[in-house]
Design a protein around this motif. Structure first.
Motif, PDB file in Angstrom:
ATOM      1  N   ILE A  97       0.828  -1.204   0.000  1.00  0.00           N
ATOM      2  CA  ILE A  97       0.000   0.000   0.000  1.00  0.00           C
ATOM      3  C   ILE A  97       0.867   1.261   0.000  1.00  0.00           C
ATOM      4  O   ILE A  97       0.487   2.290  -0.570  1.00  0.00           O
ATOM      5  CB  ILE A  97      -0.996  -0.027   1.190  1.00  0.00           C
ATOM      6  N   GLU A  98       2.066   1.191   0.618  1.00  0.00           N
ATOM      7  CA  GLU A  98       2.963   2.355   0.597  1.00  0.00           C
ATOM      8  C   GLU A  98       3.327   2.719  -0.833  1.00  0.00           C
ATOM      9  O   GLU A  98       3.306   3.888  -1.222  1.00  0.00           O
ATOM     10  CB  GLU A  98       4.251   2.083   1.397  1.00  0.00           C
ATOM     11  N   GLU A 153       2.384   6.111  -2.756  1.00  0.00           N
ATOM     12  CA  GLU A 153       3.485   6.902  -3.309  1.00  0.00           C
ATOM     13  C   GLU A 153       3.219   7.214  -4.781  1.00  0.00           C
ATOM     14  O   GLU A 153       3.383   8.354  -5.235  1.00  0.00           O
ATOM     15  CB  GLU A 153       4.793   6.112  -3.127  1.00  0.00           C
ATOM     16  N   LEU A 165      -7.415  24.811   5.836  1.00  0.00           N
ATOM     17  CA  LEU A 165      -7.287  24.201   7.169  1.00  0.00           C
ATOM     18  C   LEU A 165      -8.284  23.058   7.325  1.00  0.00           C
ATOM     19  O   LEU A 165      -7.916  21.949   7.736  1.00  0.00           O
ATOM     20  CB  LEU A 165      -7.514  25.252   8.264  1.00  0.00           C
ATOM     21  N   ALA A 185      -7.169  20.090   5.338  1.00  0.00           N
ATOM     22  CA  ALA A 185      -6.075  19.364   5.998  1.00  0.00           C
ATOM     23  C   ALA A 185      -6.627  18.509   7.140  1.00  0.00           C
ATOM     24  O   ALA A 185      -6.193  17.373   7.351  1.00  0.00           O
ATOM     25  CB  ALA A 185      -5.026  20.351   6.514  1.00  0.00           C
ATOM     26  N   LEU A 186      -7.610  19.055   7.871  1.00  0.00           N
ATOM     27  CA  LEU A 186      -8.205  18.298   8.977  1.00  0.00           C
ATOM     28  C   LEU A 186      -9.052  17.136   8.453  1.00  0.00           C
ATOM     29  O   LEU A 186      -9.150  16.090   9.112  1.00  0.00           O
ATOM     30  CB  LEU A 186      -9.051  19.227   9.857  1.00  0.00           C
ATOM     31  N   ARG A 218      -6.678  14.426   7.731  1.00  0.00           N
ATOM     32  CA  ARG A 218      -6.251  13.845   9.008  1.00  0.00           C
ATOM     33  C   ARG A 218      -7.317  12.891   9.547  1.00  0.00           C
ATOM     34  O   ARG A 218      -7.003  11.785  10.023  1.00  0.00           O
ATOM     35  CB  ARG A 218      -5.986  14.966  10.020  1.00  0.00           C
ATOM     36  N   GLN A 248      -7.108   9.738   7.678  1.00  0.00           N
ATOM     37  CA  GLN A 248      -5.957   8.915   8.090  1.00  0.00           C
ATOM     38  C   GLN A 248      -6.279   8.121   9.346  1.00  0.00           C
ATOM     39  O   GLN A 248      -5.806   7.009   9.532  1.00  0.00           O
ATOM     40  CB  GLN A 248      -4.745   9.820   8.361  1.00  0.00           C
ATOM     41  N   LEU A 285      -4.450  17.703  -1.961  1.00  0.00           N
ATOM     42  CA  LEU A 285      -3.326  18.357  -2.640  1.00  0.00           C
ATOM     43  C   LEU A 285      -3.847  19.352  -3.670  1.00  0.00           C
ATOM     44  O   LEU A 285      -3.359  20.478  -3.777  1.00  0.00           O
ATOM     45  CB  LEU A 285      -2.439  17.308  -3.327  1.00  0.00           C
ATOM     46  N   HIS A 322      -5.352  22.494  -1.951  1.00  0.00           N
ATOM     47  CA  HIS A 322      -4.313  23.382  -1.421  1.00  0.00           C
ATOM     48  C   HIS A 322      -3.615  24.130  -2.557  1.00  0.00           C
ATOM     49  O   HIS A 322      -3.245  25.291  -2.403  1.00  0.00           O
ATOM     50  CB  HIS A 322      -3.284  22.591  -0.615  1.00  0.00           C
ATOM     51  N   MET A 327      -0.044   0.299   7.980  1.00  0.00           N
ATOM     52  CA  MET A 327       0.810   1.091   7.108  1.00  0.00           C
ATOM     53  C   MET A 327       1.334   2.312   7.848  1.00  0.00           C
ATOM     54  O   MET A 327       0.747   2.784   8.814  1.00  0.00           O
ATOM     55  CB  MET A 327       0.038   1.495   5.861  1.00  0.00           C
ATOM     56  N   SER A 328       2.427   2.826   7.339  1.00  0.00           N
ATOM     57  CA  SER A 328       3.069   3.924   8.060  1.00  0.00           C
ATOM     58  C   SER A 328       2.499   5.253   7.576  1.00  0.00           C
ATOM     59  O   SER A 328       2.902   5.796   6.562  1.00  0.00           O
ATOM     60  CB  SER A 328       4.580   3.884   7.807  1.00  0.00           C
ATOM     61  N   VAL A 329       1.503   5.743   8.299  1.00  0.00           N
ATOM     62  CA  VAL A 329       0.913   7.029   7.959  1.00  0.00           C
ATOM     63  C   VAL A 329       1.419   8.061   8.952  1.00  0.00           C
ATOM     64  O   VAL A 329       1.415   7.831  10.152  1.00  0.00           O
ATOM     65  CB  VAL A 329      -0.625   6.954   7.988  1.00  0.00           C
ATOM     66  N   HIS A 330       1.851   9.191   8.404  1.00  0.00           N
ATOM     67  CA  HIS A 330       2.364  10.246   9.259  1.00  0.00           C
ATOM     68  C   HIS A 330       1.204  11.179   9.616  1.00  0.00           C
ATOM     69  O   HIS A 330       0.829  12.026   8.824  1.00  0.00           O
ATOM     70  CB  HIS A 330       3.471  10.997   8.516  1.00  0.00           C
ATOM     71  N   VAL A 331       0.645  10.985  10.814  1.00  0.00           N
ATOM     72  CA  VAL A 331      -0.481  11.824  11.227  1.00  0.00           C
ATOM     73  C   VAL A 331       0.054  13.059  11.954  1.00  0.00           C
ATOM     74  O   VAL A 331       0.757  12.939  12.961  1.00  0.00           O
ATOM     75  CB  VAL A 331      -1.456  11.046  12.126  1.00  0.00           C
ATOM     76  N   VAL A 332      -0.262  14.222  11.406  1.00  0.00           N
ATOM     77  CA  VAL A 332       0.213  15.484  11.968  1.00  0.00           C
ATOM     78  C   VAL A 332      -0.779  15.949  13.043  1.00  0.00           C
ATOM     79  O   VAL A 332      -1.990  15.873  12.830  1.00  0.00           O
ATOM     80  CB  VAL A 332       0.340  16.537  10.846  1.00  0.00           C
ATOM     81  N   PRO A 333      -0.285  16.402  14.202  1.00  0.00           N
ATOM     82  CA  PRO A 333      -1.218  16.856  15.240  1.00  0.00           C
ATOM     83  C   PRO A 333      -2.041  18.070  14.799  1.00  0.00           C
ATOM     84  O   PRO A 333      -1.569  18.889  13.994  1.00  0.00           O
ATOM     85  CB  PRO A 333      -0.302  17.212  16.417  1.00  0.00           C
ATOM     86  N   VAL A 334      -3.255  18.169  15.333  1.00  0.00           N
ATOM     87  CA  VAL A 334      -4.161  19.271  14.973  1.00  0.00           C
ATOM     88  C   VAL A 334      -3.506  20.615  15.258  1.00  0.00           C
ATOM     89  O   VAL A 334      -3.648  21.579  14.507  1.00  0.00           O
ATOM     90  CB  VAL A 334      -5.496  19.136  15.745  1.00  0.00           C
ATOM     91  N   TYR A 337      -1.535  22.074  12.393  1.00  0.00           N
ATOM     92  CA  TYR A 337      -2.375  22.645  11.328  1.00  0.00           C
ATOM     93  C   TYR A 337      -2.929  24.002  11.736  1.00  0.00           C
ATOM     94  O   TYR A 337      -2.950  24.947  10.939  1.00  0.00           O
ATOM     95  CB  TYR A 337      -3.526  21.687  10.993  1.00  0.00           C
ATOM     96  N   PHE A 387       0.504  21.762   4.964  1.00  0.00           N
ATOM     97  CA  PHE A 387      -0.822  21.289   4.549  1.00  0.00           C
ATOM     98  C   PHE A 387      -0.711  20.166   3.516  1.00  0.00           C
ATOM     99  O   PHE A 387      -1.507  19.250   3.480  1.00  0.00           O
ATOM    100  CB  PHE A 387      -1.657  22.437   3.981  1.00  0.00           C
ATOM    101  N   MET A 388       0.268  20.275   2.614  1.00  0.00           N
ATOM    102  CA  MET A 388       0.387  19.278   1.548  1.00  0.00           C
ATOM    103  C   MET A 388       1.374  18.166   1.913  1.00  0.00           C
ATOM    104  O   MET A 388       1.678  17.316   1.062  1.00  0.00           O
ATOM    105  CB  MET A 388       0.804  19.968   0.235  1.00  0.00           C
ATOM    106  N   HIS A 389       1.872  18.176   3.146  1.00  0.00           N
ATOM    107  CA  HIS A 389       2.695  17.083   3.695  1.00  0.00           C
ATOM    108  C   HIS A 389       3.994  16.847   2.936  1.00  0.00           C
ATOM    109  O   HIS A 389       4.549  15.761   3.004  1.00  0.00           O
ATOM    110  CB  HIS A 389       1.911  15.757   3.717  1.00  0.00           C
ATOM    111  N   VAL A 390       4.477  17.856   2.209  1.00  0.00           N
ATOM    112  CA  VAL A 390       5.700  17.635   1.441  1.00  0.00           C
ATOM    113  C   VAL A 390       6.909  17.478   2.367  1.00  0.00           C
ATOM    114  O   VAL A 390       7.881  16.817   2.029  1.00  0.00           O
ATOM    115  CB  VAL A 390       5.908  18.786   0.422  1.00  0.00           C
ATOM    116  N   SER A 399       8.296  11.691  -0.088  1.00  0.00           N
ATOM    117  CA  SER A 399       9.517  11.016  -0.547  1.00  0.00           C
ATOM    118  C   SER A 399      10.410  11.961  -1.345  1.00  0.00           C
ATOM    119  O   SER A 399       9.968  13.003  -1.838  1.00  0.00           O
ATOM    120  CB  SER A 399       9.135   9.830  -1.426  1.00  0.00           C
TER     121      SER A 399
END
Lengths: 230, 113
Positions: free
Chosen positions: A23-24, A28, A87, A90-91, A94, A97, A205, A208, B1-8, B11, B56-59, B63
């Motif tokens: 899935i990664e 990607e 904002l 983005a939430l 999240r 996720q 994306l 934004h 899976m490895s998801v990078h969850v950003v704290p509220v 944001y 916001f776009m997690h860049v 990768s």
């Protein structure tokens, strides 16, 4: 369920396409593909910004006067509305996720609401006002032609750029609203969970990116030569 | 899976920073800096763009391949802007026709990154 189907489901989740290892890798590829599209969008809007820069350089007087015919208050308000929608988007990503379906739907709807608010402000307070004041270039509306005698041809050129750039930006927002309506529908049907939310992520994306275009449009169209001489 | 969850909180902080920069760009427009008004406005816009792209776009956590694509895109935009504007700036353009107003004395709209 037949044996073959049961084995198949155990081998990989239904949202993982066969041609990806895991899935990664799939995520990607999706993110990269979306960014590739956004790079073409950067060039698309970049061409407009380059044309804008040249004509602003050649006819600065007209662009200056034209900019002062716009009300920067509405531009600033819309900037705040659009940043707010970024904002909430983005939430929403999240929430996706974390597999929070209700929060995802709520934030998507909130983002749509702010997007509609942006278009509403633009249409009600800006474009319709420009129409009444004879600021729409050319002879698009009989009887409401651009007032060249009062403003001069260079101001008309500025308004060509203004309507083309804000119009294309608004078109992108309408497309974004359509995408989000589909996302809400998919989320309501339980198509996303903590393992699969790629459509929400890549749509975020796009949204934004549209926000970034406005971040440049606002100072370039509304704040030419500042507000100090008004 | 490895998801990078950003704290509220991250944001919300970025959102507030973007609002502060929007207020700043409006405030700077009330001060007469001559041609530097455009430069300041574009600098603030670039900072805002970087905040949106990175957070916001997690860049920030994407990768190296994705980052390369994005940088290539902006490099091409730089080429588009730089070559167009240097070409235009190095020509002896005739003065604007009657009624079209005068051209700016100061260099307008520097290239974006």
């Amino acid at each position: 369920m037949t044996d073959a189907a049961a084995t198949h489901a155990a081998e990989h989740p239904p949202y993982l396409a066969h041609h990806f290892t895991d899935i990664e890798q799939q995520n990607e590829a999706g993110t990269l593909g979306m960014w590739l599209f956004l790079v073409t969008e950067i060039m698309f809007f970049g061409g407009l910004f380059a044309a804008y820069a040249i004509y602003r350089y050649m006819y600065f007087d007209g662009f200056y006067k034209g900019s002062h015919l716009l009300d920067w208050h509405y531009g600033a308000a819309n900037t705040a509305v659009l940043i707010g929608s970024s904002l909430t988007m983005a939430l929403a990503v999240r929430a996706a996720q974390l597999g929070q379906r209700k929060a995802l739907i709520a934030f998507l709807l909130l983002t749509m609401l702010l997007g509609i608010a942006f278009l509403g402000i633009k249409l009600t307070f800006e474009w319709s006002n420009d129409y009444r004041e004879h600021l729409i270039p050319g002879h698009l509306f009989p009887g409401m032609e651009f007032d060249t005698i009062k403003h001069g041809p260079a101001v008309q050129l500025f308004f060509c750029f203004y309507f083309f750039m804000t119009g294309l930006h608004a078109l992108h927002m309408i497309v974004g609203l359509g995408i989000m309506a589909v996302l809400v529908w998919m989320a309501a049907r339980g198509r996303f969970d903590a393992g699969y939310f790629a459509p929400v992520e890549v749509s975020g994306l796009y949204w934004h990116f549209v926000d970034i275009v406005w971040i440049f449009l606002f100072p370039l169209l509304y704040l030419i030569g500042g507000t100090y001489k008004q | 899976m490895s998801v990078h969850v950003v704290p509220v909180r991250t944001y919300v902080t970025i959102f507030l920073l973007l609002m502060v920069f929007t207020a700043t760009t409006v405030w700077v427009a009330t001060i007469d800096l001559g041609p530097f008004n455009t430069l300041v406005a574009l600098t603030i816009a670039v900072i805002k763009m970087l905040l949106v792209i990175l957070f916001f776009m997690h860049v920030r956590s994407s990768s190296a391949l994705t980052k390369t694509f994005i940088l290539a895109g902006f490099f091409w935009l730089l080429l588009l802007m730089a070559f167009t504007l240097t070409d235009e700036g190095s020509r002896n353009l005739p003065p604007p026709p009657d009624g079209w107003g005068s051209a700016t004395v100061a260099p307008a709209a520097p290239a974006k990154p």
